[in-house]
Scaffold this motif. Structure first.
Motif, PDB file in Angstrom:
ATOM      1  N   LYS A 140       0.776  -1.172  -0.070  1.00  0.00           N
ATOM      2  CA  LYS A 140       0.047  -0.161   0.093  1.00  0.00           C
ATOM      3  C   LYS A 140       0.726   1.302  -0.096  1.00  0.00           C
ATOM      4  O   LYS A 140       0.574   2.171  -0.612  1.00  0.00           O
ATOM      5  N   GLU A 141       1.937   1.357   0.695  1.00  0.00           N
ATOM      6  CA  GLU A 141       2.922   2.415   0.760  1.00  0.00           C
ATOM      7  C   GLU A 141       3.517   2.598  -0.673  1.00  0.00           C
ATOM      8  O   GLU A 141       3.696   3.805  -0.976  1.00  0.00           O
ATOM      9  N   HIS A 175       0.899   4.031  -2.821  1.00  0.00           N
ATOM     10  CA  HIS A 175       0.537   5.441  -2.512  1.00  0.00           C
ATOM     11  C   HIS A 175       1.498   6.373  -2.975  1.00  0.00           C
ATOM     12  O   HIS A 175       1.313   7.504  -3.495  1.00  0.00           O
ATOM     13  N   LYS A 212      -3.739   8.006   5.051  1.00  0.00           N
ATOM     14  CA  LYS A 212      -4.505   6.967   4.167  1.00  0.00           C
ATOM     15  C   LYS A 212      -3.997   5.644   3.964  1.00  0.00           C
ATOM     16  O   LYS A 212      -4.542   5.017   3.480  1.00  0.00           O
ATOM     17  N   ILE A 213      -2.720   5.552   4.372  1.00  0.00           N
ATOM     18  CA  ILE A 213      -2.080   4.232   4.381  1.00  0.00           C
ATOM     19  C   ILE A 213      -2.353   3.296   5.662  1.00  0.00           C
ATOM     20  O   ILE A 213      -2.001   3.491   6.707  1.00  0.00           O
TER      21      ILE A 213
END
Length: 689
Positions: free
Chosen positions: A262-263, A266, A289-290
């Protein structure tokens, strides 16, 4: 030809001119919900029922629709159904066993829903009847134990564990679940251990087994003797303990991998472009948001293993290849919001380390490293309640580790060096560290890095005082070990000293706001005493004499902060207010720090005047320090290397009760109908001999 649709146990044609037809199993359920014995008219009723595919939704819905009085009227039939389910578990035909297990799940959940109402009838009486409860529950537990230990179907084992999880989590507070008394008396502990010690069973069922064990250990743990606590504390079988460690490692690794994915996603997305365009002002907002669902259930299992079983400490350091590098799944793992990671086992196609050769080119890892990485993620954002609980539990686990003599031995072992890539919170005033530049160091360095990272990144209005106290305690316990065993750790101690001084500065700057909520003097005293520990015993554990000189340099360089702290505590200790006593303790603790400042500052000013230097360099200050040690007088302070050992029952009982409650709700929520689906099971048992 009109298509047939199925909904809520009804079969109907889409043209629907006639009354909808009911499935046969639904008609049979309806007979059970009459007051008459359904086997009177049909002696083969129970035999036929368990050949029918279970309609979980209809059965649970029917139970929930009745009020307490109506349910009491059909109590005999409910008892009869429960008893016949238990009998069916001993059948040779697996289809009957599957249907019996699923029916038991629906019965237990449906009847328990009614227990919340004002009728207040007893759940055990409703399900089995008081007179037969002991024998019925004994037979049920023995059947589940046999199925879990048998060589047979893995699907059946999975369903048995689901039923047990269903049984344990039907109430939010598991200690109020009276059915668990029978699970205590008729233990399935050995069956759980057998699953964990076998590579095949562990891959299939390890996650559910570990979560089940963690929950059972927490049943009335402060009120009575829990056999699962006693048995877990004495397990010494290496294969079993390693198996448990691998399941926990796998689950935490999966979390770390999801977060990293996700990071990266992102960083390569829209926010990354925006951040590059307008600078780093949006970095904190973007990072929030992560978010990946935290996994308190598996963390609780790790805590219980570390806290209760000293033999498990060895598992923390068992080396294996980095889990993320082990295998590439052949197909992507579907992620659905309905099933958060907190209650879902990681992908079963990840191979356990016992079956993997160690490769010199592959970064080795262990459970402790995986746990430290997990901690570095969840401890970044403590504003969210789940993450706050997770962060607190991470620090409690680290507290237990920091107190353990054997754990400290491998934490400080120079021959066990690892490259630990902790996650660091994006901050405007620092660059992101490159992974490749990380040195290989003893594991205690990563623990200290994690503590420093927390100290630096959580100085905010919603100040997590409790977490800070735990953080400083962990550092103190590690220093006590180093002093006791004269371990000279090559660590960048300046980063820790700097973080601690900045923390004191923050406490002073926000005195009014913080004092309204917290006793900040407790924390200030702990920080000051860490410095006292370095001052008094630093020569026994700091790596070099120059490290000790640097300590004095930092104290002198940042003397204004210590002067301000002294002024603040002196002011409050001379007033007759509520902070008089805690503030005066800090005043006394500052005696040696003030002695160092008052001794060296005039010497430095004199040196500068004699040599006509307006601004002294670090080397020049260090020269003054080294040449004036002999005239410095310090007071010996008692008890700096003593600490109160961790005690769960006296201090943490409320936290664990609330945590287990939250986990129970989460596990129950995710034991949804789809997780009990029959499709795979029926494929496996497609023929009945």
């Amino acid at each position: 030809m009109a298509q047939t649709e199925k909904k809520g146990g009804l079969l109907r044609k889409s043209s629907a001119s006639k009354k909808p037809l009911k499935e046969k199993v639904v008609l049979m359920y309806d007979e059970i919900f009459m007051t008459e014995d359904p086997s009177k008219c049909n002696p083969r009723f129970w035999e036929e029922l368990f050949l029918m595919k279970v309609n979980l939704e209809y059965l649970e819905g029917k139970l929930e629709a009745l009020d307490g009085e109506e349910l009491m009227k059909i109590k005999d039939n409910i008892n009869c159904l429960f008893q016949h389910c238990i009998q069916a578990l001993g059948e040779e035909h697996p289809i009957r066993v599957v249907n019996a297990l699923q029916t038991l799940c629906a019965l237990i959940r449906g009847v328990h829903q009614k227990n919340k109402s004002t009728s207040g009838f007893d759940i055990i009486n409703m399900l089995v009847g008081f007179d037969k409860a002991e024998l019925c529950m004994k037979n049920l537990m023995e059947s589940l134990d046999s199925l879990l230990c048998a060589e047979g179907s893995e699907s059946l084992k999975s369903l048995c564990l689901k039923l047990l999880l269903c049984l344990v989590t039907v109430t939010d507070n598991i200690s109020q679940n009276t059915i668990l008394e029978y699970v205590m008396i008729n233990s399935i502990f050995e069956a759980i251990l057998q699953i964990l010690s076998s590579p095949l069973s562990r891959r299939e069922h390890g996650y559910d087994a570990v979560v089940l064990l963690a929950l059972l250990v927490n049943y009335r743990k402060y009120e009575s003797v829990n056999p699962y606590i006693v048995k877990l504390s004495i397990v010494d079988d290496e294969a079993t303990l390693n198996g448990m460690g691998l399941v926990i490692t796998q689950a935490l690794s999966e979390y770390n991998r999801q977060y990293k994915d996700k990071e990266e996603e992102h960083q390569s997305g829209f926010f990354s472009a925006l951040t590059n365009m307008v600078g780093s002002m949006f970095i904190a907002d973007a990072d929030e948001k992560i978010s990946v669902q935290t996994n308190e259930a598996i963390l609780l299992a790790l805590y219980e293993a570390v806290h209760l079983n000293r033999n498990f400490i060895t598992v923390l350091a068992q080396s294996h290849p980095e889990m993320g590098l082990m295998t590439t799944p052949t197909s992507p793992i579907p992620m659905t919001p309905v099933t958060p990671l907190g209650t879902t086992p990681p992908s079963s196609d990840v191979i356990s380390s016992a079956e993997l050769p160690l490769d010199a080119d592959v970064q080795t890892s262990n459970l402790l490293i995986t746990f430290l990485k997990y901690s570095s993620i969840v401890m970044q954002d403590t504003k969210d309640e789940h993450r706050l609980h997770s962060g607190k539990l991470c620090l409690i686990i680290l507290t237990c580790i920091a107190e353990d003599q054997y754990a400290n031995a491998f934490l400080h072992d120079d021959n066990m060096n690892f490259r630990v890539n902790l996650h660091r919170m994006p901050m405007r005033h620092r660059k992101k560290a490159a992974d490749k530049n990380l040195p290989c160091r003893p594991l205690v360095c990563a623990v200290l890095d994690l503590m420093v990272e927390f100290i630096v990144t959580h100085m905010m209005k919603e100040f997590p005082m409790d977490l800070y106290v735990r953080c400083i305690q962990i550092v103190h316990k590690l220093l006590c070990y180093q002093k006791k065993c004269r371990v000279r750790l090559h660590y960048t101690w300046r980063e820790l000293w700097s973080a601690l001084i900045n923390l004191l500065k923050f406490l002073m700057s926000n005195e009014t706001v913080l004092l309204a909520k917290h006793n900040i003097f407790t924390l200030a005293l702990m920080v000051v005493n860490l410095f006292n520990m370095f001052i008094t015993y630093g020569d026994t554990f700091l790596p070099t004499p120059s490290s000790y000189d640097e300590l004095y340099y930092e104290i002198i360089r940042m003397h204004q902060n210590f002067d301000n702290l002294y002024s603040m505590v002196l002011r409050l200790s001379t007033n007759a207010g509520q902070w008089k006593e805690p503030a005066s303790k800090v005043t006394h603790a500052l005696v040696n720090i003030r002695a160092i400042i008052n001794h060296f500052n005039p010497k430095i000013e004199s040196y500068a005047a004699v040599n006509h230097i307006s601004q002294l360099s670090e080397d020049q200050v260090l020269e003054v320090v080294r040449s004036n040690y002999d005239t410095l007088t310090l007071k010996l302070q008692d008890g700096l290397d003593q600490y109160e050992r961790y005690s769960e029952q006296h201090k943490e009982a409320a936290f664990f009760k609330e945590l287990v409650r939250s986990i129970s709700i989460n596990v129950r929520k995710n034991l949804a109908f789809n997780t009990l689906s029959q499709e795979l099971l029926l494929k496996e048992f497609s023929t009945i001999s």
